[in-house]
Design a protein around this motif. Structure first.
Motif, short mmCIF file in Angstrom:
data_model
loop_
_atom_site.label_atom_id
_atom_site.label_comp_id
_atom_site.label_asym_id
_atom_site.label_seq_id
_atom_site.Cartn_x
_atom_site.Cartn_y
_atom_site.Cartn_z
N SER A 19 -7.13 0.94 0.00
CA SER A 19 -6.26 0.08 -0.34
C SER A 19 -4.56 0.32 0.02
O SER A 19 -3.80 -0.19 -0.21
CB SER A 19 -6.13 0.05 -2.02
OG SER A 19 -5.61 1.26 -2.55
N LEU A 20 -4.92 1.37 1.21
CA LEU A 20 -3.50 1.71 1.65
C LEU A 20 -2.75 0.67 2.12
O LEU A 20 -3.03 -0.40 2.70
CB LEU A 20 -3.87 2.52 2.94
CG LEU A 20 -2.80 3.25 3.52
CD1 LEU A 20 -1.97 4.38 2.73
CD2 LEU A 20 -3.13 3.85 5.08
N GLY A 21 -1.55 0.70 1.54
CA GLY A 21 -0.33 -0.35 2.09
C GLY A 21 -0.23 -1.55 1.14
O GLY A 21 0.46 -2.48 1.18
N LEU A 22 -1.36 -1.42 0.23
CA LEU A 22 -1.15 -2.35 -0.96
C LEU A 22 -0.59 -2.14 -2.29
O LEU A 22 -1.24 -1.01 -2.85
CB LEU A 22 -2.63 -3.02 -1.22
CG LEU A 22 -3.48 -3.50 0.16
CD1 LEU A 22 -4.82 -3.92 -0.51
CD2 LEU A 22 -2.89 -4.84 0.54
N PRO A 23 0.24 -2.68 -2.80
CA PRO A 23 1.14 -3.56 -2.15
C PRO A 23 2.13 -2.90 -1.33
O PRO A 23 3.01 -3.56 -0.60
CB PRO A 23 1.79 -4.47 -3.52
CG PRO A 23 1.68 -2.95 -4.42
CD PRO A 23 0.71 -2.10 -4.21
N ARG A 24 2.24 -1.81 -1.47
CA ARG A 24 3.29 -0.95 -0.44
C ARG A 24 2.70 0.44 -0.06
O ARG A 24 1.87 0.90 -0.84
CB ARG A 24 4.65 -0.87 -1.20
CG ARG A 24 4.84 -0.39 -2.28
CD ARG A 24 6.20 -0.51 -2.98
NE ARG A 24 6.27 0.53 -4.31
CZ ARG A 24 6.13 1.67 -4.39
NH1 ARG A 24 6.51 2.43 -3.54
NH2 ARG A 24 6.21 2.26 -5.75
N LEU A 25 3.71 1.05 0.52
CA LEU A 25 3.14 2.49 0.96
C LEU A 25 3.87 3.54 -0.02
O LEU A 25 4.98 3.22 -0.55
CB LEU A 25 3.60 2.93 2.46
CG LEU A 25 2.41 2.20 3.57
CD1 LEU A 25 3.19 2.43 4.95
CD2 LEU A 25 1.29 2.80 3.66
N ASN A 26 3.30 4.74 -0.19
CA ASN A 26 3.79 5.69 -1.01
C ASN A 26 4.77 6.33 -0.09
O ASN A 26 4.56 7.04 0.68
CB ASN A 26 2.85 6.69 -1.48
CG ASN A 26 3.10 7.80 -2.54
OD1 ASN A 26 4.25 8.17 -2.43
ND2 ASN A 26 2.53 8.34 -3.18
N ARG A 27 6.20 6.11 -0.57
CA ARG A 27 7.22 6.70 0.32
C ARG A 27 7.31 8.03 0.30
O ARG A 27 7.72 8.76 1.33
CB ARG A 27 8.71 5.94 -0.17
CG ARG A 27 8.79 4.45 0.02
CD ARG A 27 9.01 4.25 1.51
NE ARG A 27 8.57 2.86 1.88
CZ ARG A 27 8.42 2.58 3.10
NH1 ARG A 27 8.50 3.46 4.14
NH2 ARG A 27 7.92 1.31 3.43
N SER A 28 7.29 8.76 -1.06
CA SER A 28 7.43 10.25 -1.18
C SER A 28 6.11 10.97 -1.08
O SER A 28 6.20 11.94 -0.67
CB SER A 28 7.84 10.24 -2.70
OG SER A 28 6.97 9.97 -3.43
N GLY A 29 4.88 10.28 -1.06
CA GLY A 29 3.95 10.97 -1.04
C GLY A 29 3.45 11.75 -2.53
O GLY A 29 2.39 12.78 -2.24
N THR A 30 4.17 11.66 -3.52
CA THR A 30 3.98 12.47 -4.64
C THR A 30 2.54 11.78 -5.41
O THR A 30 2.66 10.69 -5.19
CB THR A 30 5.19 12.63 -5.46
OG1 THR A 30 5.53 11.29 -5.68
CG2 THR A 30 6.20 13.26 -4.63
N LEU A 31 2.45 12.58 -6.41
CA LEU A 31 1.34 12.12 -7.39
C LEU A 31 1.90 10.93 -8.05
O LEU A 31 1.28 9.91 -8.13
CB LEU A 31 0.81 13.24 -8.05
CG LEU A 31 -0.14 13.10 -9.39
CD1 LEU A 31 -1.43 12.43 -8.66
CD2 LEU A 31 -0.44 14.25 -10.12
N LEU A 32 3.14 11.25 -8.82
CA LEU A 32 3.74 10.45 -9.50
C LEU A 32 4.02 9.15 -9.03
O LEU A 32 3.75 8.08 -9.60
CB LEU A 32 5.10 10.91 -10.25
CG LEU A 32 4.62 12.26 -11.17
CD1 LEU A 32 5.91 12.77 -11.79
CD2 LEU A 32 3.68 11.44 -12.27
N GLU A 33 4.73 9.06 -7.83
CA GLU A 33 4.78 7.76 -7.29
C GLU A 33 3.27 7.14 -6.72
O GLU A 33 2.97 5.99 -6.89
CB GLU A 33 5.40 7.96 -5.84
CG GLU A 33 5.76 6.28 -5.18
CD GLU A 33 6.86 6.38 -3.94
OE1 GLU A 33 7.24 7.42 -3.56
OE2 GLU A 33 6.60 5.39 -3.28
N GLY A 34 2.18 7.95 -6.53
CA GLY A 34 0.80 7.58 -6.43
C GLY A 34 0.52 6.68 -7.68
O GLY A 34 -0.05 5.66 -7.54
N ILE A 35 0.76 7.33 -8.76
CA ILE A 35 0.39 6.73 -9.84
C ILE A 35 0.99 5.38 -10.25
O ILE A 35 0.34 4.33 -10.71
CB ILE A 35 0.54 7.81 -11.40
CG1 ILE A 35 -0.64 8.89 -10.95
CG2 ILE A 35 -0.05 6.98 -12.71
CD1 ILE A 35 -0.38 9.77 -12.08
#
Ligand code: FE2
Length: 430
Positions: A66-82
């Motif tokens: 699902s990479l890029g949906l709806p946007r990319l993870n800017r920081s690459g962190t777990l919390l931004e990922g969640i």
């Protein structure tokens, strides 16, 4: 004596070489050198490593690709990922989850994976991903074992309806009870969630596999509760703690008490090296912690350890290729397990140990086992980890389900035409 299929001259992961493997009716019928028998098809695999399939014990198939949906993870962190996964969840459709999962399963089989344990988020009241992956489990069954874990991504108590959703998911046929105690609001809620989830598993006769202590906080000790509950409820052999990254940062004295308790309880550990090395230690300056759990120490104490891939092209990890040898390669480096026996153990952590933790039956290269085999363009487990080589042939129940031509490069240097593989026999040039 006659076989449906006969593989000639295999190298096995346990170090035996020149072994013939006879296959009949989807099962391995004979494993010995110099078999004299007829076969419907004979394949020369001389000098090639023939292994049981790779087993991925920890994955997220509802999020993969699902990479890029709806946007990319800017920081690459777990919390931004969640958070990103939270944005994507309401937009998921049944069809897209099924299509992405099937596309990933194709890649996985091509890479020699024979079984995947996938967590599936149950914090969406529609249980859309659960229904989609149950459909996928059925569709891929002829070529891939898929185990599903009911995973309360947003917390069993932190997320409304999570407990009732989890029970509904189990009623629908999800195989394993999941959890995420370190994500609950308090340590106390975390411990309470572990106890409740283990009781649910005990009542229903199901295995447990929790995301446990996926944090750098050395005081995140839910593994202690998970170990104690495993002991109290007699769940040894069917409980796994996934990640356990806080153990990396724990006080050594505390760990000297914890690891023997884990061994005694029969709990297994499932670190995810690619993800642990990229997600943990994010709040550190220098030196930065690696964040992977204490793999060699756990193994030395007799705790079964399997490595998971966890993520491929999803909100948490933009990389990944469904290659369990890439996972083992990272584990070898992060855990500094470069000794010969240590590397063999890491190979087992993506094959037989992983199969044992998942409770797969008929796994292995011995008469009576399923004829599930992978032929690699490498001579032994160490070379397999080094090269992450081409999976030349993948067999499922004796049927060839994936085939990739050997990787060779034609060279013409100084007028010396030659064809080379990257494989190399140690000591062959003296
Ligand atoms: Fe995970």
């Amino acid at each position: 004596m006659s076989f449906d299929l006969l593989l000639r001259g295999a190298n096995l992961p346990d170090g035996r070489t020149g072994i013939d493997i006879g296959i009949s009716d989807g099962r391995i019928a004979a494993v010995e050198p110099g078999i004299e028998a007829e076969a419907g098809r004979e394949i020369d695999v001389t000098g090639r490593l023939v292994s049981s399939p790779f087993i991925d014990p920890h994955f997220h198939m509802d999020a993969t690709l699902s990479l890029g949906l709806p946007r990319l993870n800017r920081s690459g962190t777990l919390l931004e990922g969640i958070a990103l996964w939270g944005e994507l969840k309401p937009r998921l459709t049944h069809e897209a989850v099924v299509a992405r999962a099937l596309a990933y399963c194709d890649m996985a089989v091509a890479q020699g994976i024979g079984a995947i344990r996938s967590h599936v988020d149950i914090c969406d009241d529609r249980l859309l991903a659960v229904d989609a992956l149950l459909e996928v489990r059925q569709k891929v069954a002829p070529y891939l074992d898929l185990q599903l874990v009911a995973f309360p991504q947003d917390g069993l108590y932190r997320s409304p309806n999570a407990e009732s959703n989890l029970l509904r998911a189990l009623d629908k046929g999800v195989d394993v009870v999941g959890g995420i105690p370190h994500f609950e609001r308090t340590m106390e809620d975390g411990a309470r969630s572990v106890r409740r989830l283990c009781e649910i598993a005990a009542e229903r006769g199901l295995p447990v596999d929790m995301h446990c202590d996926e944090t750098d906080d050395p005081l995140s000790r839910h593994v202690e509760t998970l170990t104690a509950e495993t002991q109290r409820l007699g769940l040894g052999g069917r409980v796994a703690g996934s990640h356990l990254t806080s153990m990396h940062s724990m006080d050594n004295y505390y760990v000297s008490k914890l690891i023997p308790l884990m061994a005694e309880s029969g709990i297994a550990a499932i670190p995810n090296p690619l993800i642990n090395i990229t997600i943990q230690g994010r709040h550190d300056s220098y030196p930065k912690r690696r964040g992977m759990t204490r793999v060699p120490e756990l193994m030395a104490a007799g705790v079964p350890v399997a490595f998971g891939h966890d993520c491929v092209m999803d909100p948490w990890y933009s990389l990944g290729s469904g290659d369990m040898l890439e996972v083992a390669h990272m584990a070898v480096h992060v855990a500094q397990m470069t000794g010969i026996d240590a590397m063999r153990s890491c190979f087992a952590s993506v094959t037989e140990t992983s199969a044992r933790i998942l409770g797969l039956d008929g796994y292995g290269i011995a008469p009576g086992c399923h004829a599930d085999l992978v032929v690699l363009q490498a001579a032994d487990p160490m070379e397999a980890i080094r090269l992450k080589p081409t999976r030349l042939m993948v067999f499922r129940r004796g049927r060839l389900v994936a085939e990739t031509p050997a990787k060779r490069t034609r060279l013409d240097l100084d007028g010396r035409p030659a064809e080379v593989e990257l494989t190399f026999t140690p000591g062959s040039i003296q």
